[in-house]
Design an enzyme around this catalytic site. Structure first.
Site, PDB file in Angstrom:
ATOM      1  N   ASP A 176     -35.242  37.537 -26.052  1.00 46.78           N
ATOM      2  CA  ASP A 176     -36.510  37.411 -26.763  1.00 46.78           C
ATOM      3  C   ASP A 176     -36.907  35.936 -26.819  1.00 46.78           C
ATOM      4  OD1 ASP A 176     -34.944  36.254 -28.758  1.00 46.78           O
ATOM      5  OD2 ASP A 176     -34.987  38.020 -30.036  1.00 46.78           O
ATOM      6  N   LEU A 177     -37.926  35.620 -27.605  1.00 53.23           N
ATOM      7  CA  LEU A 177     -38.419  34.242 -27.661  1.00 53.23           C
ATOM      8  C   LEU A 177     -37.412  33.248 -28.231  1.00 53.23           C
ATOM      9  CD1 LEU A 177     -42.105  34.869 -28.775  1.00 53.23           C
ATOM     10  CD2 LEU A 177     -41.262  34.267 -26.502  1.00 53.23           C
TER      11      LEU A 177
END
Length: 154
Positions: free
Chosen positions: A31-32
């Protein structure tokens, strides 16, 4: 390295009654924040369970294609302990805990080395094409009985 194996996907293997499935974390898994997105652990575990059944001699695909049904996850308890990150080499360890005429319970851990990152207890039930539970084939149940883990889940 055996040149004939390069066109075959990597698979897992049994060590005793425990199935070990290797994988690597790719950018698409993260994810980020740069760690593996929580739902991807479920994908890793699904791949490992499917591989475990194939290696054990359970032909899910043939069963499904013959119109006999497929497994459905009916219960899942998961615990996240530590994150995996991009390029980590992981092992998904799978152990059969219980088997009944219509379902099987599999304990799975995702590890980086000896560190447990995630663990889950997964119950899969065999269902007919109609969606109703059905008995597992006797030979599948016999395979599960031989694989039932005798130790603790730690």
């Amino acid at each position: 390295m055996d040149e004939g194996c390069i066109d075959q996907p990597a698979g897992g293997r049994f060590e005793g009654r425990e199935h070990l499935f290797p994988l690597r974390v790719y950018f698409e898994d993260t994810d980020l924040s740069g760690v593996v997105y929580h739902a991807n652990y479920l994908r890793y575990m699904e791949r490992a369970r499917s591989d475990m059944l194939r290696v054990a001699g359970i032909d899910q695909r043939g069963h499904h294609e013959a119109g006999e049904g497929a497994y459905a996850i009916v219960d899942l308890a998961i615990r996240y302990r530590a994150p995996a990150k991009l390029d980590d080499a992981l092992i998904v360890a799978s152990r059969v805990i219980r088997a009944s005429p219509a379902s099987v319970v599999i304990h799975q851990t995702v590890r980086r080395g000896s560190l447990v990152l995630t663990e889950a207890d997964v119950t899969a039930a065999l269902v007919a094409p109609s969606g109703r539970p059905k008995r597992q084939p006797a030979d599948w149940l016999a395979i599960y009985q031989r694989l039932i883990w005798q130790g603790t889940n730690s």
